[in-house]
Design an enzyme around this catalytic site. Structure first.
Site, PDB file in Angstrom:
ATOM      1  N   SER A  10       5.475   3.724  -8.855  1.00 55.36           N
ATOM      2  CA  SER A  10       4.917   3.280  -7.527  1.00 55.36           C
ATOM      3  C   SER A  10       3.623   4.063  -7.320  1.00 55.36           C
ATOM      4  O   SER A  10       3.659   5.337  -7.695  1.00 55.36           O
ATOM      5  CB  SER A  10       6.019   3.613  -6.265  1.00 55.36           C
ATOM      6  OG  SER A  10       5.092   3.601  -4.969  1.00 55.36           O
ATOM      7  N   HIS A  34       4.294  -0.924  -9.842  1.00 50.22           N
ATOM      8  CA  HIS A  34       5.018  -1.268  -8.508  1.00 50.22           C
ATOM      9  C   HIS A  34       3.847  -1.069  -7.290  1.00 50.22           C
ATOM     10  O   HIS A  34       3.370   0.297  -7.115  1.00 50.22           O
ATOM     11  CB  HIS A  34       6.054  -0.448  -8.486  1.00 50.22           C
ATOM     12  CG  HIS A  34       6.968  -0.661  -7.185  1.00 50.22           C
ATOM     13  ND1 HIS A  34       7.935  -1.645  -7.271  1.00 50.22           N
ATOM     14  CD2 HIS A  34       7.039  -0.082  -5.975  1.00 50.22           C
ATOM     15  CE1 HIS A  34       8.523  -1.708  -5.808  1.00 50.22           C
ATOM     16  NE2 HIS A  34       8.028  -0.492  -5.293  1.00 50.22           N
ATOM     17  N   ASP A  36       3.461  -1.129  -3.343  1.00 48.54           N
ATOM     18  CA  ASP A  36       4.150  -1.159  -2.090  1.00 48.54           C
ATOM     19  C   ASP A  36       3.204  -1.696  -1.019  1.00 48.54           C
ATOM     20  O   ASP A  36       2.187  -1.012  -0.648  1.00 48.54           O
ATOM     21  CB  ASP A  36       4.525   0.347  -1.966  1.00 48.54           C
ATOM     22  CG  ASP A  36       5.757   0.796  -2.568  1.00 48.54           C
ATOM     23  OD1 ASP A  36       6.827   0.061  -2.679  1.00 48.54           O
ATOM     24  OD2 ASP A  36       5.538   1.739  -3.199  1.00 48.54           O
ATOM     25  N   MET A  38       2.775  -2.450   2.759  1.00 46.11           N
ATOM     26  CA  MET A  38       3.414  -2.242   4.107  1.00 46.11           C
ATOM     27  C   MET A  38       2.390  -2.717   5.263  1.00 46.11           C
ATOM     28  O   MET A  38       1.100  -2.395   5.051  1.00 46.11           O
ATOM     29  CB  MET A  38       3.727  -0.874   4.327  1.00 46.11           C
ATOM     30  CG  MET A  38       4.562  -0.352   2.996  1.00 46.11           C
ATOM     31  SD  MET A  38       4.921   1.450   3.392  1.00 46.11           S
ATOM     32  CE  MET A  38       5.730   2.016   1.989  1.00 46.11           C
ATOM     33  N   HIS A  67       6.001  -5.340  -4.066  1.00 49.96           N
ATOM     34  CA  HIS A  67       7.135  -4.966  -3.154  1.00 49.96           C
ATOM     35  C   HIS A  67       6.453  -5.158  -1.692  1.00 49.96           C
ATOM     36  O   HIS A  67       5.716  -4.263  -1.301  1.00 49.96           O
ATOM     37  CB  HIS A  67       7.747  -3.470  -3.362  1.00 49.96           C
ATOM     38  CG  HIS A  67       8.769  -3.282  -2.494  1.00 49.96           C
ATOM     39  ND1 HIS A  67       9.137  -1.891  -2.342  1.00 49.96           N
ATOM     40  CD2 HIS A  67       9.559  -3.807  -1.657  1.00 49.96           C
ATOM     41  CE1 HIS A  67      10.119  -1.706  -1.571  1.00 49.96           C
ATOM     42  NE2 HIS A  67      10.369  -3.157  -1.067  1.00 49.96           N
ATOM     43  N   MET A  69       6.529  -5.145   1.825  1.00 49.96           N
ATOM     44  CA  MET A  69       7.406  -4.767   3.106  1.00 49.96           C
ATOM     45  C   MET A  69       6.731  -4.997   4.201  1.00 49.96           C
ATOM     46  O   MET A  69       5.965  -4.328   4.921  1.00 49.96           O
ATOM     47  CB  MET A  69       7.620  -3.197   3.072  1.00 49.96           C
ATOM     48  CG  MET A  69       8.628  -2.588   1.891  1.00 49.96           C
ATOM     49  SD  MET A  69       8.349  -1.096   1.540  1.00 49.96           S
ATOM     50  CE  MET A  69       7.111  -1.373   0.212  1.00 49.96           C
ATOM     51  N   MET A 138      17.248  -0.988  -2.313  1.00 48.20           N
ATOM     52  CA  MET A 138      16.722   0.191  -1.852  1.00 48.20           C
ATOM     53  C   MET A 138      17.587   1.672  -1.871  1.00 48.20           C
ATOM     54  O   MET A 138      18.663   1.424  -1.214  1.00 48.20           O
ATOM     55  CB  MET A 138      16.026   0.137  -0.402  1.00 48.20           C
ATOM     56  CG  MET A 138      14.934  -0.901  -0.263  1.00 48.20           C
ATOM     57  SD  MET A 138      13.568  -0.566  -1.353  1.00 48.20           S
ATOM     58  CE  MET A 138      13.004   0.871  -0.489  1.00 48.20           C
ATOM     59  N   GLY A 143       9.413   2.598   3.683  1.00 48.63           N
ATOM     60  CA  GLY A 143       8.474   3.074   4.571  1.00 48.63           C
ATOM     61  C   GLY A 143       7.523   4.150   3.886  1.00 48.63           C
ATOM     62  O   GLY A 143       6.284   4.188   4.105  1.00 48.63           O
ATOM     63  N   PHE A 144       8.504   4.976   3.218  1.00 48.89           N
ATOM     64  CA  PHE A 144       7.636   6.180   2.804  1.00 48.89           C
ATOM     65  C   PHE A 144       8.046   6.680   1.424  1.00 48.89           C
ATOM     66  O   PHE A 144       9.105   6.570   1.182  1.00 48.89           O
ATOM     67  CB  PHE A 144       7.880   7.446   3.847  1.00 48.89           C
ATOM     68  CG  PHE A 144       7.336   7.207   4.973  1.00 48.89           C
ATOM     69  CD1 PHE A 144       6.047   7.450   5.545  1.00 48.89           C
ATOM     70  CD2 PHE A 144       8.193   6.530   6.346  1.00 48.89           C
ATOM     71  CE1 PHE A 144       5.643   7.130   6.711  1.00 48.89           C
ATOM     72  CE2 PHE A 144       7.618   6.210   7.390  1.00 48.89           C
ATOM     73  CZ  PHE A 144       6.357   6.396   7.498  1.00 48.89           C
ATOM     74  N   GLY A 145       7.153   7.356   0.678  1.00 56.75           N
ATOM     75  CA  GLY A 145       7.448   8.090  -0.500  1.00 56.75           C
ATOM     76  C   GLY A 145       8.075   9.407  -0.236  1.00 56.75           C
ATOM     77  O   GLY A 145       8.037   9.753   0.527  1.00 56.75           O
ATOM     78  N   GLY A 146       8.831   9.753  -1.361  1.00 55.65           N
ATOM     79  CA  GLY A 146       9.100  11.243  -1.237  1.00 55.65           C
ATOM     80  C   GLY A 146      10.298  11.637  -0.593  1.00 55.65           C
ATOM     81  O   GLY A 146      10.638  12.731  -0.123  1.00 55.65           O
ATOM     82  N   ASP A 174      14.750   1.832  -6.015  1.00 60.00           N
ATOM     83  CA  ASP A 174      13.615   2.207  -5.345  1.00 60.00           C
ATOM     84  C   ASP A 174      13.737   3.199  -4.433  1.00 60.00           C
ATOM     85  O   ASP A 174      14.514   3.015  -3.212  1.00 60.00           O
ATOM     86  CB  ASP A 174      12.812   1.237  -4.721  1.00 60.00           C
ATOM     87  CG  ASP A 174      11.395   1.437  -4.350  1.00 60.00           C
ATOM     88  OD1 ASP A 174      10.887   2.538  -4.448  1.00 60.00           O
ATOM     89  OD2 ASP A 174      10.673   0.520  -3.741  1.00 60.00           O
ATOM     90  N   GLY A 175      13.469   4.443  -4.626  1.00 60.63           N
ATOM     91  CA  GLY A 175      13.440   5.515  -3.622  1.00 60.63           C
ATOM     92  C   GLY A 175      13.961   6.600  -3.976  1.00 60.63           C
ATOM     93  O   GLY A 175      15.439   6.541  -4.526  1.00 60.63           O
ATOM     94  N   GLY A 176      13.446   7.649  -4.303  1.00 56.67           N
ATOM     95  CA  GLY A 176      14.171   9.055  -4.603  1.00 56.67           C
ATOM     96  C   GLY A 176      14.624   9.168  -6.205  1.00 56.67           C
ATOM     97  O   GLY A 176      15.325   9.816  -6.498  1.00 56.67           O
ATOM     98  N   GLY A 196       7.729   7.166  -7.846  1.00 56.42           N
ATOM     99  CA  GLY A 196       6.605   7.331  -6.973  1.00 56.42           C
ATOM    100  C   GLY A 196       6.218   8.892  -7.090  1.00 56.42           C
ATOM    101  O   GLY A 196       5.490   9.255  -7.908  1.00 56.42           O
ATOM    102  N   SER A 197       6.996   9.517  -6.330  1.00 56.29           N
ATOM    103  CA  SER A 197       6.656  10.999  -6.246  1.00 56.29           C
ATOM    104  C   SER A 197       6.891  11.811  -7.348  1.00 56.29           C
ATOM    105  O   SER A 197       6.239  12.637  -8.131  1.00 56.29           O
ATOM    106  CB  SER A 197       7.091  11.695  -4.883  1.00 56.29           C
ATOM    107  OG  SER A 197       8.410  11.306  -4.840  1.00 56.29           O
TER     108      SER A 197
HETATM  109  C1  DX5 Z   1       9.318   3.429  -0.228  1.00 59.38           C
HETATM  110  C2  DX5 Z   1       8.583   2.570  -1.351  1.00 59.38           C
HETATM  111  C3  DX5 Z   1       8.637   3.155  -2.786  1.00 59.38           C
HETATM  112  C4  DX5 Z   1       8.442   4.412  -2.748  1.00 59.38           C
HETATM  113  C5  DX5 Z   1       8.965   5.556  -3.829  1.00 59.38           C
HETATM  114  O1  DX5 Z   1       9.212   2.395   0.766  1.00 59.38           O
HETATM  115  O2  DX5 Z   1       9.198   1.158  -1.556  1.00 59.38           O
HETATM  116  O3  DX5 Z   1       8.363   2.504  -3.759  1.00 59.38           O
HETATM  117  O4  DX5 Z   1       6.882   4.612  -3.275  1.00 59.38           O
HETATM  118  O5  DX5 Z   1       8.639   6.701  -3.567  1.00 59.38           O
HETATM  119  P1  DX5 Z   1       9.765   7.609  -4.179  1.00 59.38           P
HETATM  120  O6  DX5 Z   1       9.779   7.660  -5.666  1.00 59.38           O
HETATM  121  O7  DX5 Z   1       8.715   9.123  -4.072  1.00 59.38           O
HETATM  122  O8  DX5 Z   1      10.768   7.744  -3.461  1.00 59.38           O
HETATM  123 ZN    ZN Z   2       8.773   0.137  -3.131  1.00 58.90          ZN
END
Ligand code: DX5
Ligand code: ZN
Length: 220
Positions: A10, A34, A36, A38, A67, A69, A138, A143-146, A174-176, A196-197
């Site tokens: 991402s 990927h 995102d 939003m 993706h 959202m 999910m 909503g947010f990375g990290g 997806d996520g963490g 992502g992060s």
């Molecule tokens: C969150 C996004 C993810 C996000 C993942 O809503 O859909 O794709 O970028 O970021 P990390 O890998 O940092 O959790």
């Molecule tokens: Zn995503």
């Protein structure tokens, strides 16, 4: 258990002021990018409108895994497919006509993905299994990375893998996702991993992708 592992980084946590350069750093190691999208309605964050997303998609040297959202996604989802995205994922919670929208994505030439927020049960999506090319479970609230990986989602991943059975459907998380969590997700049956992060905070994003891929392969 899944055998074909895909890593779909991402770019949410990349430097968005030089997005094409950021993509160039990881493209050769990535299966898809990927993206995102939003809208600050379905999720409390905004990334790209359709025009900005189009520019990224058109310039991207490899396929895009969009993706979405965004609220009321029915109309816009096929338009992302028409732009040439390889995969377009809608949220079950944001779609009025889920099977109709999945079919419209396929008709427009993309793989059709269906995403579930942590609070949505896979049983609620079981009826769409023949319209779906990928389920996205999910592992954070979108909503947010990290954010922190939700280990408790692994039960849902296992159930989804069992439901997929012999069908050719990808199972994405997806996520963490990081070197600390990817094995657990792969063991539960995921075969497509968004990161992502973990990727963009790494000193060398391309080697981080290779590490994630090796870890996922080691347990699948
Ligand atoms: C969150 C996004 C993810 C996000 C993942 O809503 O859909 O794709 O970028 O970021 P990390 O890998 O940092 O959790
Ligand atoms: Zn995503």
């Amino acid at each position: 258990m899944a055998s074909h592992i895909r890593i779909t980084p991402s770019i949410l946590n990349a430097d968005l002021t030089q997005i094409n350069a950021e993509i160039a750093r990881i493209a050769s190691q990535s299966d898809l990018i990927h993206l995102d999208v939003m809208d600050n309605i379905f999720v409390p964050n905004f990334t790209f409108d359709f025009q900005a997303a189009s520019a990224i998609i058109k310039a991207c040297p490899i396929g895009i895994d969009a993706h979405l959202m965004v609220a009321d996604v029915d109309q816009i989802a096929p338009a992302y497919a028409e732009l040439g995205c390889e995969s377009v994922t809608i949220h079950a919670e944001a779609t009025r006509d889920i099977p109709g929208t999945l079919r419209a994505i396929r008709r427009a030439g993309a793989r059709a993905g269906l995403a579930l927020k942590p609070g949505t049960a896979i049983e609620d999506a079981a009826g769409f299994v023949n319209e779906v090319d990928m389920f996205l479970i999910m592992t954070v609230e979108p909503g947010f990375g990290g954010q922190k990986f939700m280990h408790e989602m692994m039960e849902k991943v296992r159930k989804t893998r069992a439901m997929i059975g012999e069908r050719d459907i990808w199972l994405q998380v997806d996520g963490g996702v990081s070197p600390e969590t990817i094995c657990e997700a792969a063991e539960a049956g995921a075969d497509v991993f968004v990161a992502g992060s973990a990727v963009f905070r790494a000193e060398d994003p391309a080697s981080m992708i290779a590490l994630l891929r090796n870890l996922a392969h080691s347990v699948s």
